[in-house]
Design a protein around this motif. Structure first.
Motif, PDB file in Angstrom:
ATOM      1  N   LEU A   1     -14.524  18.649  38.517  1.00 10.41           N
ATOM      2  CA  LEU A   1     -13.667  19.230  39.558  1.00 10.41           C
ATOM      3  C   LEU A   1     -14.442  20.260  40.379  1.00 10.41           C
ATOM      4  O   LEU A   1     -14.321  20.304  41.603  1.00 10.41           O
ATOM      5  CB  LEU A   1     -12.423  19.870  38.942  1.00 10.41           C
ATOM      6  CG  LEU A   1     -11.332  18.905  38.491  1.00 10.41           C
ATOM      7  CD1 LEU A   1     -10.273  19.637  37.676  1.00 10.41           C
ATOM      8  CD2 LEU A   1     -10.695  18.201  39.678  1.00 10.41           C
TER       9      LEU A   1
ATOM     10  N   SER B   1      -3.905  18.394  44.366  1.00 10.46           N
ATOM     11  CA  SER B   1      -4.107  17.153  45.115  1.00 10.46           C
ATOM     12  C   SER B   1      -5.027  16.185  44.370  1.00 10.46           C
ATOM     13  O   SER B   1      -5.308  15.099  44.854  1.00 10.46           O
ATOM     14  CB  SER B   1      -4.665  17.454  46.502  1.00 10.46           C
ATOM     15  OG  SER B   1      -5.868  18.164  46.391  1.00 10.46           O
ATOM     16  N   CYS B   2      -5.476  16.583  43.174  1.00 11.46           N
ATOM     17  CA  CYS B   2      -6.399  15.762  42.392  1.00 11.46           C
ATOM     18  C   CYS B   2      -5.749  15.308  41.091  1.00 11.46           C
ATOM     19  O   CYS B   2      -4.938  16.026  40.512  1.00 11.46           O
ATOM     20  CB  CYS B   2      -7.667  16.548  42.071  1.00 11.46           C
ATOM     21  SG  CYS B   2      -8.546  17.133  43.530  1.00 11.46           S
TER      22      CYS B   2
ATOM     23  N   ALA C   1      -9.978  22.209  48.596  1.00  4.02           N
ATOM     24  CA  ALA C   1      -8.914  21.333  48.131  1.00  4.02           C
ATOM     25  C   ALA C   1      -8.066  22.026  47.083  1.00  4.02           C
ATOM     26  O   ALA C   1      -8.603  22.631  46.165  1.00  4.02           O
ATOM     27  CB  ALA C   1      -9.527  20.074  47.531  1.00  4.02           C
TER      28      ALA C   1
ATOM     29  N   CYS D   1      -8.975  12.801  44.506  1.00  5.65           N
ATOM     30  CA  CYS D   1      -8.276  13.810  45.298  1.00  5.65           C
ATOM     31  C   CYS D   1      -7.901  13.160  46.626  1.00  5.65           C
ATOM     32  O   CYS D   1      -8.757  12.556  47.277  1.00  5.65           O
ATOM     33  CB  CYS D   1      -9.168  15.015  45.556  1.00  5.65           C
ATOM     34  SG  CYS D   1      -9.841  15.763  44.052  1.00  5.65           S
TER      35      CYS D   1
ATOM     36  N   LYS E   1      -6.111  22.113  43.741  1.00 10.59           N
ATOM     37  CA  LYS E   1      -6.272  21.350  42.503  1.00 10.59           C
ATOM     38  C   LYS E   1      -5.142  20.331  42.324  1.00 10.59           C
ATOM     39  O   LYS E   1      -5.344  19.259  41.772  1.00 10.59           O
ATOM     40  CB  LYS E   1      -6.317  22.321  41.325  1.00 10.59           C
ATOM     41  CG  LYS E   1      -6.885  21.741  40.068  1.00 10.59           C
ATOM     42  CD  LYS E   1      -7.084  22.818  39.014  1.00 10.59           C
ATOM     43  CE  LYS E   1      -7.757  22.253  37.788  1.00 10.59           C
ATOM     44  NZ  LYS E   1      -8.019  23.277  36.783  1.00 10.59           N
TER      45      LYS E   1
END
Length: 154
Positions: A19, A32-33, A28, A46, A30
């Protein structure tokens, strides 16, 4: 515009480190992953429905002074309405952008795969925003804002 960033996640690797490799290059959240798949087929994916995560990546290209190389790799990955390119996961962990030619082989732990659906953005406008051509190290024809996104395509 839709941006998908995907990285293989092997059983011997730390989820947090993979990550971090992604977050070192892309702004980004987190949330969205997600981890997708199982065993050796696992990867972190992601998904973003705007260009905002690319802004950090764009800044890094300028800081590292690799606009011409970046443009070359991104141009090679242009296909009808989308762009696909590969990044070295280990370099990303160190906060550096390093492009790979293939999905596997150049990056021992697998590459970070970036797929960008351009939506209403033309390839030229996108390229001139992300990685404009340079002359004597200075960007020329740079687009500071993606006007195509103002037309409601996100």
């Amino acid at each position: 515009m839709k941006v998908v960033v995907r990285a293989p996640f092997y059983p011997t690797e730390s989820l947090e480190k993979v990550l971090s490799s992604i977050f070192n290059l892309f702004d980004a959240p987190k949330e969205s992953c997600a981890v997708v798949g199982e065993g050796k087929g696992r990867y972190i994916e992601c998904v973003f429905h705007n260009h905002k995560p690319l802004e950090k990546f764009r800044r890094l290209l300028r800081q590292q002074r690799i606009l011409d190389a970046a443009r070359s790799y991104v141009e090679r990955g242009l296909r009808e309405g989308e762009v696909k390119f590969y990044l070295n996961k280990q370099a990303a962990f160190a906060g550096k952008v390093s492009f790979c030619t293939y999905e596997a082989g150049e990056s021992p732990l697998g590459s970070i795969i970036v797929v960008i659906e351009l939506g209403k953005c033309s390839p030229d406008e996108f390229l001139n925003w992300l990685a404009p051509r340079t002359v004597n190290g200075k960007p020329v024809g740079e687009v500071s804002e993606l006007k195509c996104l103002e037309q409601g395509s996100g």
